[in-house]
Structures are given as C-alpha cells and as structure tokens.
Design an enzyme around this catalytic site. Structure first.
Site, mmCIF file in Angstrom:
data_model
loop_
_atom_site.group_PDB
_atom_site.id
_atom_site.type_symbol
_atom_site.label_atom_id
_atom_site.label_comp_id
_atom_site.label_asym_id
_atom_site.label_seq_id
_atom_site.Cartn_x
_atom_site.Cartn_y
_atom_site.Cartn_z
ATOM 1 N N GLY A 16 0.781 -1.240 0.000
ATOM 2 C CA GLY A 16 0.000 0.000 0.000
ATOM 3 C C GLY A 16 0.810 1.286 0.000
ATOM 4 O O GLY A 16 0.381 2.277 0.599
ATOM 5 N N ASN A 18 1.343 3.187 -2.684
ATOM 6 C CA ASN A 18 0.566 4.153 -3.476
ATOM 7 C C ASN A 18 -0.620 4.663 -2.659
ATOM 8 O O ASN A 18 -0.965 5.843 -2.722
ATOM 9 C CB ASN A 18 0.083 3.511 -4.782
ATOM 10 C CG ASN A 18 1.179 3.493 -5.824
ATOM 11 O OD1 ASN A 18 1.565 4.539 -6.353
ATOM 12 N ND2 ASN A 18 1.722 2.314 -6.106
ATOM 13 N N MET A 94 -4.744 -7.004 -7.011
ATOM 14 C CA MET A 94 -4.355 -8.061 -7.946
ATOM 15 C C MET A 94 -5.547 -8.826 -8.529
ATOM 16 O O MET A 94 -5.516 -10.045 -8.638
ATOM 17 C CB MET A 94 -3.386 -9.035 -7.248
ATOM 18 C CG MET A 94 -2.156 -8.368 -6.662
ATOM 19 S SD MET A 94 -1.252 -7.349 -7.845
ATOM 20 C CE MET A 94 -0.496 -8.631 -8.817
ATOM 21 N N LEU A 97 -11.312 -6.728 -12.821
ATOM 22 C CA LEU A 97 -12.730 -6.500 -12.525
ATOM 23 C C LEU A 97 -13.579 -6.861 -13.744
ATOM 24 O O LEU A 97 -13.139 -6.715 -14.889
ATOM 25 C CB LEU A 97 -12.933 -5.033 -12.134
ATOM 26 C CG LEU A 97 -12.133 -4.610 -10.885
ATOM 27 C CD1 LEU A 97 -12.075 -3.094 -10.756
ATOM 28 C CD2 LEU A 97 -12.718 -5.238 -9.623
ATOM 29 N N ASN A 111 -6.299 2.719 -12.171
ATOM 30 C CA ASN A 111 -5.334 1.673 -11.821
ATOM 31 C C ASN A 111 -3.941 2.221 -12.111
ATOM 32 O O ASN A 111 -3.779 3.112 -12.943
ATOM 33 C CB ASN A 111 -5.597 0.424 -12.668
ATOM 34 C CG ASN A 111 -4.657 -0.715 -12.301
ATOM 35 O OD1 ASN A 111 -4.410 -0.978 -11.120
ATOM 36 N ND2 ASN A 111 -4.108 -1.378 -13.301
ATOM 37 N N HIS A 113 0.070 0.973 -13.105
ATOM 38 C CA HIS A 113 0.845 -0.164 -13.609
ATOM 39 C C HIS A 113 2.313 0.245 -13.713
ATOM 40 O O HIS A 113 2.620 1.341 -14.204
ATOM 41 C CB HIS A 113 0.306 -0.577 -14.984
ATOM 42 C CG HIS A 113 1.016 -1.768 -15.536
ATOM 43 N ND1 HIS A 113 0.836 -3.035 -15.004
ATOM 44 C CD2 HIS A 113 1.929 -1.888 -16.520
ATOM 45 C CE1 HIS A 113 1.611 -3.875 -15.662
ATOM 46 N NE2 HIS A 113 2.286 -3.216 -16.583
ATOM 47 N N GLU A 178 5.616 6.344 -9.380
ATOM 48 C CA GLU A 178 4.208 5.937 -9.255
ATOM 49 C C GLU A 178 3.487 6.845 -8.268
ATOM 50 O O GLU A 178 2.353 7.284 -8.510
ATOM 51 C CB GLU A 178 4.106 4.485 -8.770
ATOM 52 C CG GLU A 178 4.534 3.462 -9.794
ATOM 53 C CD GLU A 178 4.223 2.035 -9.338
ATOM 54 O OE1 GLU A 178 3.178 1.808 -8.720
ATOM 55 O OE2 GLU A 178 5.050 1.149 -9.611
HETATM 56 C C1 GRF Z 1 2.904 -1.109 -7.764
HETATM 57 O O1 GRF Z 1 4.119 -1.309 -8.423
HETATM 58 C C2 GRF Z 1 1.768 -0.999 -8.748
HETATM 59 O O2 GRF Z 1 2.123 -0.362 -9.942
HETATM 60 C C3 GRF Z 1 1.450 -2.449 -9.013
HETATM 61 O O3 GRF Z 1 1.567 -3.060 -7.747
HETATM 62 C C4 GRF Z 1 2.493 -2.321 -6.958
HETATM 63 C C5 GRF Z 1 1.789 -1.934 -5.682
HETATM 64 O O4 GRF Z 1 2.644 -1.313 -4.784
HETATM 65 N N1 GRF Z 1 0.158 -2.584 -9.632
HETATM 66 P P1 GRF Z 1 2.091 -0.636 -3.462
HETATM 67 O O5 GRF Z 1 1.238 -1.710 -2.757
HETATM 68 O O6 GRF Z 1 1.259 0.554 -3.851
HETATM 69 O O7 GRF Z 1 3.278 -0.274 -2.666
#
Ligand code: GRF
Length: 204
Positions: A16, A18, A94, A97, A111, A113, A178
């Site tokens: 988590g 992000n 993961m 949907l 989302n 990526h 990100e």
């Molecule tokens: C990130 O690299 C995101 O792009 C991918 O999964 C990872 C999640 O990281 N879909 P976090 O849980 O936000 O640290």
C-alpha cells in the site's frame, strides 16, 4: 467556492505505498478528497493495518468467495455504495474486474501499472522490461476497463533503465514515480478535469 471533496475508495492487495501517497496528499490538501474506505482481498495486507491506523475504515473481502466473481464483486459494491464513493483507486489490487463492475463505475476507476503501457501489461512488468532490453520504462495511471491494463491512459512517468538494474532496483525507482503520477491523476479527477474521449483522456 471550493468543490465538495471527492470520496475515494482504495483497493489494494499488498503493502500500500501508493495508498499512502494518496492518503498523505488528501491529508495536506494537495488533492480535494477524502479517503473513505480501503478494501483488500488479502487478509493480512499491510494496506489494511495502515488504513486502520490512519482512522480509515478498512475492509477485507475474502478471496474464498473469489471463485465466484459475482459474489466477490457484490461484496465490493456493497462497501463502495455504503460509502457513496466517487472514485475507486486500484493500487496493487491483484484482481481484474468484470465488465459489469467497470461499467457501474465507468470513468471512475483508476489503476496504476509499473510500466509504460501498452508495453508490458500484466504481472512482473519490471522483469518484462528488463528481459526485453528497453532503455526507458516507467509507470502508467489509467482508467480501468475489463481488460488487463488496457484502459485509457491518464498520465505516465518515465525512468531510465540502467545496465546494472535488477527487477528490484528498477521497481524501486519506478515506485517513486508511481506515487507522483497517482497523486497527479487523482488531483486532476478531483478537480473534474479529466474527460474520456474514445481511447484518449483529455485534461481540460
Ligand atoms: C505497484 O508497483 C503498482 O504499480 C502495481 O503493484 C504495486 C503496488 O505497490 N500494480 P504498493 O502496494 O502501492 O506499494
């Protein structure tokens, strides 16, 4: 007059980071939003305990029900509707949907990526980038559709790929970008500045 803060739900399966970036941005007023709920399909996900610590309602929706995707998504929808959310941010969530779910929240599910889409969708994007030998990779924030990492692109950030990189070192540099990109995309959404025109997201 300032617009009403948007209500955001974050769906995360893992650590988590992000999610943290979005929560922090909302806390300092960088985005006009309130994180109303955090949902995870993993019981012990760090995202859930961090959300609870921050006083945000945190929900585990069991993967045991995942064999029946309809039931799983009904459980998600019940929580999202209870909190009247305006925007759903998938952050390391993961699961793909269904079209029905995505249509219900059309243009309101994002989302992130860890690659420059449409290159390297799906799992292990950083390793895919290394294996292919690209010199630049990065991250993409996009609206979700029913495909895997295929929805309209909101913003991207690039990072150089170094000859010495491993998937881990590349992921470490990409994740910093990100956090910036996700907050930027959410900020634009909260200011009602994103409009989807075909495959394009236009910033107004
Ligand atoms: C990130 O690299 C995101 O792009 C991918 O999964 C990872 C999640 O990281 N879909 P976090 O849980 O936000 O640290």
């Amino acid at each position: 007059m300032k617009a009403k803060p948007k209500k955001i739900a974050i769906m995360a399966s893992g650590r988590g980071s992000n999610m943290d970036a979005i929560i922090d941005a909302a806390k300092v007023g960088r985005i006009n939003a309130e994180v109303s709920a955090v949902i995870s399909d993993k019981k012990g996900a760090a995202a859930l305990s961090k959300a609870s610590d921050a006083g945000i309602p945190a929900y585990f929706v069991s993967r045991a029900r995942a064999a029946d995707r309809d039931a799983f998504e009904r459980d998600l929808l019940e929580i999202l509707e209870r909190h009247s959310v305006d925007l759903i941010c998938c952050a390391g969530f993961m699961r793909v949907l269904s079209a029905g779910f995505v249509n219900r929240y059309k243009g309101r599910i994002m989302n992130i990526h860890p690659a420059l889409l449409p290159a390297f969708p799906g799992l292990f994007a950083q390793q895919q980038a290394l294996d292919y030998g690209v010199k630049v990779s990065g991250c993409t924030v996009h609206f979700a559709d029913a495909g895997t990492d295929t929805g309209p692109i909101i913003c991207q950030r690039a990072v150089d790929v170094l000859e010495t990189d491993t998937a881990e070192s590349l992921a470490e540099r990409i994740i910093q970008k990100e956090h910036e990109a996700y907050v930027e995309a959410v900020r634009l959404f909260c200011e009602d500045r994103l409009s989807i025109v075909g495959r394009r997201v236009v910033i107004v």
